[in-house]
Design a protein around this motif. Structure first.
Motif, PDB file in Angstrom:
ATOM      1  N   GLY A  24      -8.668  -3.831  -5.151  1.00 23.03           N
ATOM      2  CA  GLY A  24      -8.533  -4.938  -6.055  1.00 23.03           C
ATOM      3  C   GLY A  24      -7.056  -4.887  -6.185  1.00 23.03           C
ATOM      4  N   HIS A  25      -6.295  -4.473  -5.693  1.00 22.55           N
ATOM      5  CA  HIS A  25      -4.409  -4.447  -5.860  1.00 22.55           C
ATOM      6  C   HIS A  25      -3.709  -5.747  -5.747  1.00 22.55           C
ATOM      7  N   ARG A  26      -2.775  -5.939  -6.397  1.00 25.43           N
ATOM      8  CA  ARG A  26      -1.749  -7.622  -5.843  1.00 25.43           C
ATOM      9  C   ARG A  26      -0.777  -6.718  -5.040  1.00 25.43           C
ATOM     10  N   VAL A  27      -0.497  -6.909  -3.923  1.00 20.61           N
ATOM     11  CA  VAL A  27      -0.173  -6.266  -3.035  1.00 20.61           C
ATOM     12  C   VAL A  27       1.473  -6.601  -2.775  1.00 20.61           C
ATOM     13  N   VAL A  28       2.781  -6.716  -2.937  1.00 19.01           N
ATOM     14  CA  VAL A  28       3.897  -7.377  -3.008  1.00 19.01           C
ATOM     15  C   VAL A  28       4.453  -6.254  -2.209  1.00 19.01           C
ATOM     16  N   GLY A  29       5.032  -7.323  -0.578  1.00 19.91           N
ATOM     17  CA  GLY A  29       5.538  -6.313   0.708  1.00 19.91           C
ATOM     18  C   GLY A  29       7.088  -6.834   0.619  1.00 19.91           C
ATOM     19  N   THR A  36       2.668  -9.214   8.695  1.00 17.40           N
ATOM     20  CA  THR A  36       1.788 -10.191   8.319  1.00 17.40           C
ATOM     21  C   THR A  36       2.329  -9.827   6.289  1.00 17.40           C
ATOM     22  N   HIS A  37       1.777  -8.800   5.540  1.00 19.36           N
ATOM     23  CA  HIS A  37       1.778  -8.391   4.805  1.00 19.36           C
ATOM     24  C   HIS A  37       3.001  -8.295   3.766  1.00 19.36           C
ATOM     25  N   THR A  38       4.724  -9.125   4.289  1.00 10.90           N
ATOM     26  CA  THR A  38       5.545  -8.551   3.476  1.00 10.90           C
ATOM     27  C   THR A  38       5.761 -10.205   3.103  1.00 10.90           C
TER      28      THR A  38
END
Length: 325
Positions: A24-29, A36-38
């Protein structure tokens, strides 16, 4: 919660970012290389970039997993370690305070606990039993020195501003071969290390998630992350003399299963990391341990540890690509 994750293109980041999203967290990489996650490519040593990212994305918590690591010592000057590992950490936690965040997670390392005498072998009482109170701390290289300095910076900002801080000293979880130990190698060494100094990357990610959610109850504390050792402090002297005998008491089938796999047990174990504080304070315990490996060997199934001798960090891969293009 909107979470800023540094090191999002790295080995931990590729497991931690999706785990945070799934919960449920919104991630900013943020990372110095794409991934991929950056979402943001840049260095945390750039305070303007950090402040802009905090404001643009409404960041509510930071997990600082990015760093220059021990293998980077041969590629970067000491000043680079200070810029990234110390200044970068200070930039982030001060930005977290300025934004009104109530929690900050710092990914540290058990490596900073390995003094010269620890590296040299067992102590007078046998294997070193290393929990969060172990000291004095005298890191042996610039990597450990800067990680310890960054820990101290986090504690200072906590004392001054009250932000909740969880410092997570991770044991080994890298997938590549060890850069100093040739025998045993590969999965055999990693399996042995689960007895006293290793965890899986999946367990490391799960620990960060658990610490993030428990941070308001942590206040400011340091935690060792490693698979739970089967041993007790009373085993320390014998572990340093005859580790197979101690292992046999806890795992009677270990020698047979190892022999069938063509593996060898450690002759001596000279330090043991104790991760029990993390279980007591925020309920995390590694799911994969030495027993998990023996179960896999007994069943002939896949090993529960990642081993990739060809793995290179994203920054090294990028540098190699730049040199060949």
């Amino acid at each position: 919660m909107r979470v800023l994750l540094t090191g999002s293109s790295g080995w931990l980041g590729r497991y931690l970012a999706p785990l945070l999203s799934q919960n449920g967290h919104r991630v900013v990489g943020v990372d110095v290389v794409p991934g991929t996650h950056t979402q943001i490519v840049g260095t945390v040593a750039d305070r303007a970039l950090v402040d802009r990212t905090m404001a643009d994305h409404g960041i509510e918590a930071i997990i600082h997993g990015g760093a220059l690591h021990k293998p980077d010592i041969v590629r970067y000057p000491r000043q680079a370690f200070i810029d990234v590992n110390v200044t970068g950490t200070l930039n982030l936690i001060e930005a977290a305070v300025a934004a009104g965040n109530d929690r900050f997670l710092f990914t540290s390392t058990t490596s900073l606990m390995v003094r010269a005498d620890v590296r040299a072998g067992a102590g007078d009482a046998g294997a070193w039993w290393m929990d969060e109170d172990f000291g004095p701390l005298e890191p042996r290289n610039i990597y450990g020195i800067t990680k310890l300095a960054a820990e101290q910076a986090c504690r200072l900002v906590h004392r001054e501003h009250g932000i909740n801080v969880a410092i997570l000293r991770t044991g080994r979880f890298f997938p590549e071969d060890d850069d100093t130990h040739a025998v045993p190698s590969g999965p055999n060494l990693k399996a042995n290390e689960l007895l006293h100094r290793r965890l899986t990357v999946e367990d490391a990610a799960a620990a960060h998630l658990a610490a993030l959610e428990a941070a308001p109850t942590i206040c400011c504390d340091t935690f060792i992350l490693s698979a739970p050792p089967p041993f007790g402090r009373e085993d320390a002297a014998e572990l340093a003399r005859d580790a197979p005998a101690v292992i046999a008491r806890y795992f009677p089938d270990a020698a047979r299963l190892y022999a069938h796999a063509g593996w060898v047990l450690p002759d001596r174990i000279e330090r043991v990391y104790d991760p029990s504080r993390a279980e007591r304070r925020f309920g995390w315990r590694a799911r994969t341990d030495f027993g998990s490996v023996l179960t896999a060997l007994a069943k002939g199934g896949p090993l529960p540890i990642a081993h990739d001798p060809a793995y290179t960090s994203p920054i090294v891969a990028q540098e190699r690509e730049a040199c060949t293009s």
